[in-house]
Design an enzyme around this catalytic site. Structure first.
Site, PDB file in Angstrom:
ATOM      1  N   GLY A 192       0.794  -1.221   0.000  1.00 50.36           N
ATOM      2  CA  GLY A 192       0.000   0.000   0.000  1.00 50.36           C
ATOM      3  C   GLY A 192       0.826   1.270   0.000  1.00 50.36           C
ATOM      4  O   GLY A 192       0.513   2.231  -0.711  1.00 50.36           O
ATOM      5  N   THR A 193       1.890   1.292   0.786  1.00 48.38           N
ATOM      6  CA  THR A 193       2.712   2.498   0.865  1.00 48.38           C
ATOM      7  C   THR A 193       3.344   2.831  -0.480  1.00 48.38           C
ATOM      8  O   THR A 193       3.322   3.990  -0.924  1.00 48.38           O
ATOM      9  CB  THR A 193       3.795   2.337   1.946  1.00 48.38           C
ATOM     10  OG1 THR A 193       3.172   2.334   3.239  1.00 48.38           O
ATOM     11  CG2 THR A 193       4.818   3.466   1.886  1.00 48.38           C
ATOM     12  N   THR A 213      12.587  -7.144 -10.818  1.00 42.31           N
ATOM     13  CA  THR A 213      12.042  -8.475 -11.098  1.00 42.31           C
ATOM     14  C   THR A 213      10.844  -8.754 -10.203  1.00 42.31           C
ATOM     15  O   THR A 213      10.895  -8.552  -8.985  1.00 42.31           O
ATOM     16  CB  THR A 213      13.120  -9.554 -10.867  1.00 42.31           C
ATOM     17  OG1 THR A 213      14.241  -9.264 -11.708  1.00 42.31           O
ATOM     18  CG2 THR A 213      12.581 -10.932 -11.190  1.00 42.31           C
ATOM     19  N   HIS A 240      -2.041  -7.831   2.461  1.00 41.30           N
ATOM     20  CA  HIS A 240      -2.098  -8.345   3.833  1.00 41.30           C
ATOM     21  C   HIS A 240      -3.276  -7.806   4.632  1.00 41.30           C
ATOM     22  O   HIS A 240      -3.498  -8.232   5.764  1.00 41.30           O
ATOM     23  CB  HIS A 240      -0.779  -8.068   4.568  1.00 41.30           C
ATOM     24  CG  HIS A 240      -0.580  -6.646   4.985  1.00 41.30           C
ATOM     25  ND1 HIS A 240      -0.664  -6.239   6.293  1.00 41.30           N
ATOM     26  CD2 HIS A 240      -0.277  -5.534   4.278  1.00 41.30           C
ATOM     27  CE1 HIS A 240      -0.428  -4.945   6.379  1.00 41.30           C
ATOM     28  NE2 HIS A 240      -0.189  -4.491   5.151  1.00 41.30           N
ATOM     29  N   GLN A 257      -7.633  -0.457   3.065  1.00 40.37           N
ATOM     30  CA  GLN A 257      -8.477  -1.021   4.122  1.00 40.37           C
ATOM     31  C   GLN A 257      -9.815  -1.548   3.621  1.00 40.37           C
ATOM     32  O   GLN A 257     -10.475  -2.309   4.333  1.00 40.37           O
ATOM     33  CB  GLN A 257      -8.729   0.039   5.200  1.00 40.37           C
ATOM     34  CG  GLN A 257      -7.525   0.351   6.068  1.00 40.37           C
ATOM     35  CD  GLN A 257      -7.121  -0.795   6.972  1.00 40.37           C
ATOM     36  OE1 GLN A 257      -7.833  -1.785   7.115  1.00 40.37           O
ATOM     37  NE2 GLN A 257      -5.964  -0.675   7.598  1.00 40.37           N
ATOM     38  N   CYS A 273       0.506   1.814  12.693  1.00 36.73           N
ATOM     39  CA  CYS A 273       1.727   2.533  12.302  1.00 36.73           C
ATOM     40  C   CYS A 273       2.207   3.462  13.413  1.00 36.73           C
ATOM     41  O   CYS A 273       3.287   4.018  13.341  1.00 36.73           O
ATOM     42  CB  CYS A 273       1.479   3.329  11.026  1.00 36.73           C
ATOM     43  SG  CYS A 273       1.040   2.290   9.620  1.00 36.73           S
ATOM     44  N   ASN A 309      -8.198   3.922   8.227  1.00 38.01           N
ATOM     45  CA  ASN A 309      -7.584   2.774   8.889  1.00 38.01           C
ATOM     46  C   ASN A 309      -7.860   2.738  10.385  1.00 38.01           C
ATOM     47  O   ASN A 309      -7.868   1.662  10.992  1.00 38.01           O
ATOM     48  CB  ASN A 309      -6.065   2.763   8.647  1.00 38.01           C
ATOM     49  CG  ASN A 309      -5.439   4.120   8.811  1.00 38.01           C
ATOM     50  OD1 ASN A 309      -5.795   5.067   8.112  1.00 38.01           O
ATOM     51  ND2 ASN A 309      -4.486   4.235   9.739  1.00 38.01           N
TER      52      ASN A 309
END
Length: 377
Positions: free
Chosen positions: A69-70, A233, A197, A175, A320, A147
């Site tokens: 996401g970041t 890659t 995730h 989210q 976070c 979030n």
């Protein structure tokens, strides 16, 4: 441990784990190689791309794999900024740090940023976004679901405004994607962030949807992977896991949403009945089905989480900011008092939770709250 921190990260689904392991063992070739091993790996990547596209009703050619996401948020925002070199960006005061700090970095480098507020219900106003638009606005980026509170933002309305003015519209859907139906075309979205995730996939893999016809600049230099937008890659096993997570979510989103809503409602009502003096932060209904953010009067959230220990996993504010006793900036921006912000915890259920677990969690959390209140002066 009763796991009620699914907004921080979810358990990897067994079928997802099997897909990752299969790719580790069988798709070891470089997807850019022309021999059979390379072609097999490339097929796995493209199959996963189709699964991700299907989840949000997009074309596979509009999906670009990232590390999560970041990176997707950084790529969307910085990619537009690099293309324009200067201009005005609109975001909200309740964004994830990966959006907020990217915008602040751009602000330090000559871009102008407008941070629109959120109301007491945690929602941004589409009218405020419209009023903030200028002749030099190059991007609007507003998250889908917050979030910390789980509150949903009016993306369709905002997207309708930006579409009329031909301004690219990005949303951080880390989210929401996989938890509730998220269709990019229905929401008038031009770019959309996905993180595996958050819905039973592996960490370290995500995707960015970019609507056909919109071009942005890459933020890294390298070879022509991901159509030249994201060099490096491809992480084939993680991509396979993301694809499987999207496939499962496409099949079960409605069921999972119904299950988690029932469990979350049971949890919230149970705590209100047993512990009392509990306030829900954010809109009552326009929220993720699995999320409640509550302020517990007379209790410090950090003390409560410490007391819960290994019995119940929850969080104070965003994952976070774990370990910080500073009040959540998100809650403060909503007009919630510093005292209530310091007493807030986020509880987020998942598809693997059971009613028995929720009943046990109500007992454990309520007893912990009662003990802390007795200890307080």
């Amino acid at each position: 441990m009763i796991y009620l921190d699914n907004n921080a990260s979810t358990p990897v689904d067994p079928e997802v784990a099997e897909a990752v392991i299969f790719a580790l063992r069988n798709n070891f070739g470089n997807p850019s190689s022309s021999h059979k091993a390379g072609r097999t790996a490339r097929e796995a990547v493209e199959t996963a791309r189709e699964m991700v596209a299907s989840l949000i009703n997009a074309s596979p050619h509009e999906i670009f794999f990232t590390s999560g996401g970041t990176e997707s948020n950084n790529l969307a925002i910085t990619g537009i900024a690099s293309k324009n070199k200067r201009g005005h960006i609109i975001t909200s005061i309740i964004e994830h740090p990966s959006v907020m700090n990217t915008c602040r970095h751009l602000e330090e480098n000559g871009f102008e940023i407008t941070y629109v507020p959120a109301g007491r219900d945690g929602r941004v106003s589409a009218e405020d976004v419209e009023r903030a638009i200028r002749h030099d606005t190059i991007l609007v980026t507003i998250m889908h679901a917050n979030n910390e509170t789980g509150v949903l933002q009016p993306l369709k309305e905002i997207g309708g405004i930006t579409r009329q003015r031909n301004i690219p519209f990005h949303t951080d859907a880390a989210q929401s994607a996989g938890k509730i139906p998220v269709k990019a075309d229905e929401l008038n979205i031009d770019m959309l962030t996905i993180a595996a995730h958050k819905f039973y996939g592996p960490k370290g893999i995500g995707a960015l949807y970019i609507r056909k016809g919109l071009t942005i600049k890459p933020v890294m230099s390298g070879a022509a992977h991901e159509s030249g937008l994201r060099p490096g890659t491809e992480n084939v096993p993680a991509i396979a896991g993301l694809g499987k997570a999207c496939e499962l979510s496409s099949r079960y989103t409605s069921l999972w949403a119904s299950q988690t809503l029932s469990l979350t409602t049971m949890l919230y009502n149970g705590l209100r009945q047993r512990a009392g003096s509990i306030t829900l932060n954010g809109h009552e209904t326009l929220r993720l089905p699995n999320t409640v953010n509550i302020s517990v009067r007379g209790v410090d959230a950090a003390d409560l989480l410490e007391r819960l220990g290994e019995r119940v996993a929850a969080s104070s504010g965003s994952a976070c900011h774990a370990g910080s006793r500073k009040p959540s900036s998100i809650l403060l921006s909503m007009g919630i008092s510093e005292q209530d912000a310091l007493s807030s915890i986020r509880l987020s259920t998942g598809k693997d939770n059971t009613e028995k677990e929720i009943m046990e969690a109500i007992d454990i959390i309520s007893a912990s709250i009662e003990a802390l209140r007795r200890r307080s002066p």
